[in-house]
Write a protein that holds these residues in place. Structure first.
Motif, PDB file in Angstrom:
ATOM      1  N   VAL A 216      94.842  45.385  51.885  1.00  0.00           N
ATOM      2  CA  VAL A 216      95.213  45.204  50.755  1.00  0.00           C
ATOM      3  C   VAL A 216      93.736  45.210  49.875  1.00  0.00           C
ATOM      4  O   VAL A 216      92.716  45.809  50.573  1.00  0.00           O
ATOM      5  N   ILE A 217      93.917  45.604  48.718  1.00  0.00           N
ATOM      6  CA  ILE A 217      92.648  45.948  47.509  1.00  0.00           C
ATOM      7  C   ILE A 217      92.589  44.714  46.758  1.00  0.00           C
ATOM      8  O   ILE A 217      93.661  44.348  45.966  1.00  0.00           O
ATOM      9  N   ARG A 218      91.538  44.226  46.223  1.00  0.00           N
ATOM     10  CA  ARG A 218      91.243  43.658  45.339  1.00  0.00           C
ATOM     11  C   ARG A 218      91.258  43.973  43.943  1.00  0.00           C
ATOM     12  O   ARG A 218      90.362  44.834  43.626  1.00  0.00           O
ATOM     13  N   ARG A 219      92.026  43.799  43.235  1.00  0.00           N
ATOM     14  CA  ARG A 219      92.385  44.420  41.747  1.00  0.00           C
ATOM     15  C   ARG A 219      92.958  43.544  40.763  1.00  0.00           C
ATOM     16  O   ARG A 219      94.219  43.276  40.865  1.00  0.00           O
ATOM     17  N   GLY A 220      92.538  43.382  39.648  1.00  0.00           N
ATOM     18  CA  GLY A 220      93.179  42.711  38.486  1.00  0.00           C
ATOM     19  C   GLY A 220      93.246  41.149  38.985  1.00  0.00           C
ATOM     20  O   GLY A 220      94.344  40.498  38.665  1.00  0.00           O
ATOM     21  N   GLY A 221      92.547  40.632  39.863  1.00  0.00           N
ATOM     22  CA  GLY A 221      92.733  39.125  40.203  1.00  0.00           C
ATOM     23  C   GLY A 221      93.904  38.951  41.118  1.00  0.00           C
ATOM     24  O   GLY A 221      94.267  37.832  41.318  1.00  0.00           O
ATOM     25  N   THR A 222      94.315  39.855  41.885  1.00  0.00           N
ATOM     26  CA  THR A 222      95.334  39.922  42.676  1.00  0.00           C
ATOM     27  C   THR A 222      94.961  40.755  43.877  1.00  0.00           C
ATOM     28  O   THR A 222      94.085  41.694  43.928  1.00  0.00           O
ATOM     29  N   TRP A 223      95.695  40.510  45.151  1.00  0.00           N
ATOM     30  CA  TRP A 223      95.594  41.525  46.310  1.00  0.00           C
ATOM     31  C   TRP A 223      96.631  42.516  46.167  1.00  0.00           C
ATOM     32  O   TRP A 223      97.908  42.172  46.344  1.00  0.00           O
ATOM     33  N   LEU A 224      96.641  43.633  45.839  1.00  0.00           N
ATOM     34  CA  LEU A 224      97.362  44.883  45.899  1.00  0.00           C
ATOM     35  C   LEU A 224      97.586  45.586  47.326  1.00  0.00           C
ATOM     36  O   LEU A 224      96.497  45.711  47.965  1.00  0.00           O
ATOM     37  N   PRO A 225      98.844  45.899  47.658  1.00  0.00           N
ATOM     38  CA  PRO A 225      99.061  46.381  48.940  1.00  0.00           C
ATOM     39  C   PRO A 225      98.292  47.731  49.058  1.00  0.00           C
ATOM     40  O   PRO A 225      98.745  48.467  48.137  1.00  0.00           O
ATOM     41  N   ASN A 226      97.687  48.086  49.910  1.00  0.00           N
ATOM     42  CA  ASN A 226      97.014  49.645  50.143  1.00  0.00           C
ATOM     43  C   ASN A 226      98.045  50.346  50.457  1.00  0.00           C
ATOM     44  O   ASN A 226      99.261  50.116  51.269  1.00  0.00           O
ATOM     45  N   SER A 227      98.507  51.624  49.984  1.00  0.00           N
ATOM     46  CA  SER A 227      99.392  52.523  50.094  1.00  0.00           C
ATOM     47  C   SER A 227      99.045  53.844  49.738  1.00  0.00           C
ATOM     48  O   SER A 227      97.905  54.283  48.955  1.00  0.00           O
ATOM     49  N   GLU A 228      99.785  54.874  49.906  1.00  0.00           N
ATOM     50  CA  GLU A 228      99.626  56.427  49.582  1.00  0.00           C
ATOM     51  C   GLU A 228      99.442  56.492  48.076  1.00  0.00           C
ATOM     52  O   GLU A 228      99.031  57.699  47.650  1.00  0.00           O
ATOM     53  N   PHE A 229     100.027  55.502  47.258  1.00  0.00           N
ATOM     54  CA  PHE A 229     100.146  55.700  45.974  1.00  0.00           C
ATOM     55  C   PHE A 229      98.919  55.193  45.286  1.00  0.00           C
ATOM     56  O   PHE A 229      98.892  55.163  43.964  1.00  0.00           O
ATOM     57  N   ILE A 230      97.993  54.449  45.898  1.00  0.00           N
ATOM     58  CA  ILE A 230      96.829  53.719  45.326  1.00  0.00           C
ATOM     59  C   ILE A 230      95.934  54.568  45.650  1.00  0.00           C
ATOM     60  O   ILE A 230      95.405  55.127  46.679  1.00  0.00           O
ATOM     61  N   THR A 231      94.749  54.916  44.552  1.00  0.00           N
ATOM     62  CA  THR A 231      93.566  55.409  44.599  1.00  0.00           C
ATOM     63  C   THR A 231      92.398  54.510  44.492  1.00  0.00           C
ATOM     64  O   THR A 231      92.566  53.697  43.366  1.00  0.00           O
ATOM     65  N   LEU A 232      91.593  54.209  45.466  1.00  0.00           N
ATOM     66  CA  LEU A 232      90.623  53.309  45.285  1.00  0.00           C
ATOM     67  C   LEU A 232      89.670  53.571  43.926  1.00  0.00           C
ATOM     68  O   LEU A 232      89.238  54.771  43.695  1.00  0.00           O
ATOM     69  N   ARG A 233      89.037  52.670  43.372  1.00  0.00           N
ATOM     70  CA  ARG A 233      88.250  52.710  42.457  1.00  0.00           C
ATOM     71  C   ARG A 233      86.847  52.552  42.810  1.00  0.00           C
ATOM     72  O   ARG A 233      86.702  51.680  43.942  1.00  0.00           O
ATOM     73  N   GLU A 234      85.847  52.679  41.986  1.00  0.00           N
ATOM     74  CA  GLU A 234      84.357  52.410  42.392  1.00  0.00           C
ATOM     75  C   GLU A 234      84.401  50.727  42.671  1.00  0.00           C
ATOM     76  O   GLU A 234      84.784  50.083  41.715  1.00  0.00           O
ATOM     77  N   GLY A 235      83.882  50.694  43.687  1.00  0.00           N
ATOM     78  CA  GLY A 235      83.642  49.253  43.983  1.00  0.00           C
ATOM     79  C   GLY A 235      84.711  48.615  44.938  1.00  0.00           C
ATOM     80  O   GLY A 235      84.393  47.473  45.210  1.00  0.00           O
ATOM     81  N   GLU A 236      85.822  49.421  44.940  1.00  0.00           N
ATOM     82  CA  GLU A 236      86.967  48.686  45.708  1.00  0.00           C
ATOM     83  C   GLU A 236      86.688  49.178  47.469  1.00  0.00           C
ATOM     84  O   GLU A 236      86.384  49.975  47.400  1.00  0.00           O
ATOM     85  N   GLU A 237      87.417  48.135  48.108  1.00  0.00           N
ATOM     86  CA  GLU A 237      87.572  48.472  49.479  1.00  0.00           C
ATOM     87  C   GLU A 237      88.813  47.966  50.162  1.00  0.00           C
ATOM     88  O   GLU A 237      89.186  46.910  49.538  1.00  0.00           O
ATOM     89  N   VAL A 238      89.044  48.451  50.989  1.00  0.00           N
ATOM     90  CA  VAL A 238      90.589  47.954  51.805  1.00  0.00           C
ATOM     91  C   VAL A 238      90.075  46.892  52.860  1.00  0.00           C
ATOM     92  O   VAL A 238      89.082  47.083  53.539  1.00  0.00           O
ATOM     93  N   VAL A 239      90.635  45.872  52.776  1.00  0.00           N
ATOM     94  CA  VAL A 239      90.403  44.860  53.463  1.00  0.00           C
ATOM     95  C   VAL A 239      91.851  44.392  54.295  1.00  0.00           C
ATOM     96  O   VAL A 239      92.728  44.515  53.794  1.00  0.00           O
ATOM     97  N   ASN A 240      91.849  43.561  55.413  1.00  0.00           N
ATOM     98  CA  ASN A 240      92.945  43.069  56.057  1.00  0.00           C
ATOM     99  C   ASN A 240      92.670  41.392  55.703  1.00  0.00           C
ATOM    100  O   ASN A 240      91.975  40.919  56.236  1.00  0.00           O
ATOM    101  N   LYS A 241      94.244  41.060  55.130  1.00  0.00           N
ATOM    102  CA  LYS A 241      94.071  39.716  54.817  1.00  0.00           C
ATOM    103  C   LYS A 241      95.604  39.215  55.169  1.00  0.00           C
ATOM    104  O   LYS A 241      96.476  39.944  55.372  1.00  0.00           O
TER     105      LYS A 241
END
Length: 301
Positions: A216-241
């Motif tokens: 998942v990725i932390r964005r907008g106060g929630t955990w968005l699932p990582n997928s092929e449709f997500i482009t990481l923004r500056e400061g974001e990282e993929v973590v496993n939760k």
């Protein structure tokens, strides 16, 4: 003297089955809007009980955005095979390819609004005069304005000021040519009611609702699932939760919660203690204060 008392859940079940049977009686070609989420699953289960031992007499209608959770599509196909019902799939990608809608761009782009055109086209192409959905009044303030039988004009639009009274559970399904209805059999249910009913009935649900490990990725106060449709923004990282989802939509806009609720019993307990609505992690509802109502007026679910 014996007395027959219905439990709270059985009263809700009886009301919903009555509404579903009214749809069958009043309309020529109804269907069930099926997203693969818990609410549309419960509506389908209720339809199954309403006409048992016959098959469900309605097709399932899925508006496929192309950004679905793979688990949702797998669950949908398995359920269709089990129930032996027809499945109508309307593709947002097809609407884009045909020039019916234009893909959004920008960092918060979503296909959620694009579903409106695809849905209205599917209604016209298939001749549906009523579509049942799993919307509930407790979900969101715009949905709290809905009747059981929600009238839509010949443009597929909803006018909250032009709805029919529903006194003594008498439903008026009369319509002019080109008009249709959206019907919400579980309008009076709460999120807790839905989960308690799923638990009591032993209804199968997608694994997404159960707490599980996911990237998942932390964005907008929630955990968005990582997928092929997500482009990481500056400061974001993929973590496993270890997370679970309280509501399901596009994989690009559906946020999850950190959770240890890996059984239905734990989910019921978690929902009882929750202080945020289940749609609180849906990015599409955060675009404006009237986001849901604006979409519904244009023809959204």
């Amino acid at each position: 003297m014996s007395r027959y008392n219905l439990t709270h859940l059985k009263e809700l079940e009886s009301e919903a089955i009555y509404v579903i049977r009214e749809v069958f009686a009043q309309f020529e070609k109804p269907g069930i809007l099926f997203s693969g989420g818990k609410d549309s699953i419960v509506v389908t289960h209720l339809a199954r009980k309403a006409f048992w031992p016959a098959r469900v007499p309605f097709p399932l209608v899925h508006i496929d955005t192309g950004h679905n959770f793979p688990e949702t599509i797998e669950f949908r196909d398995n359920l269709v095979n089990e129930l032996k019902v027809d499945l109508v799939v309307a593709s947002v990608q097809k609407s884009i390819d045909q020039g019916r809608v234009r893909e959004e761009s920008g960092k918060d782009a979503s296909r959620n609004w694009l579903q409106i055109t695809t849905l209205l086209d599917a209604i016209e192409e298939n001749g549906f005069d009523a579509l049942m959905g799993g919307a509930r009044r407790d979900e969101e303030k715009a949905r709290a304005k809905e009747r059981f039988f929600s009238h839509r004009d010949d443009f597929g639009q909803w006018d909250p000021k032009n709805q029919r009274p529903e006194l003594w559970n008498i439903f008026n399904g009369k319509k002019n040519f080109g008009e249709h209805f959206r019907v919400f059999p579980i309008s009076n249910w709460t999120e807790m009611d839905v989960w308690q009913y799923i638990l009591s009935e032993g209804i199968a649900i997608p694994s997404l609702y159960i707490a599980h490990q996911r990237d998942v990725i932390r964005r907008g106060g929630t955990w968005l699932p990582n997928s092929e449709f997500i482009t990481l923004r500056e400061g974001e990282e993929v973590v496993n939760k270890k997370i679970r989802f309280r509501t399901l939509g596009d994989i690009t806009i559906t946020g999850g919660d950190e959770s240890d609720a890996d059984t239905l019993e734990k989910i019921v307990a978690e929902v009882a203690a929750a202080r945020q609505t289940e749609r609180g992690n849906r990015a599409d509802d955060k675009r404006s204060e009237t986001s849901m109502e604006d979409r519904k007026k244009e023809g959204y679910f």
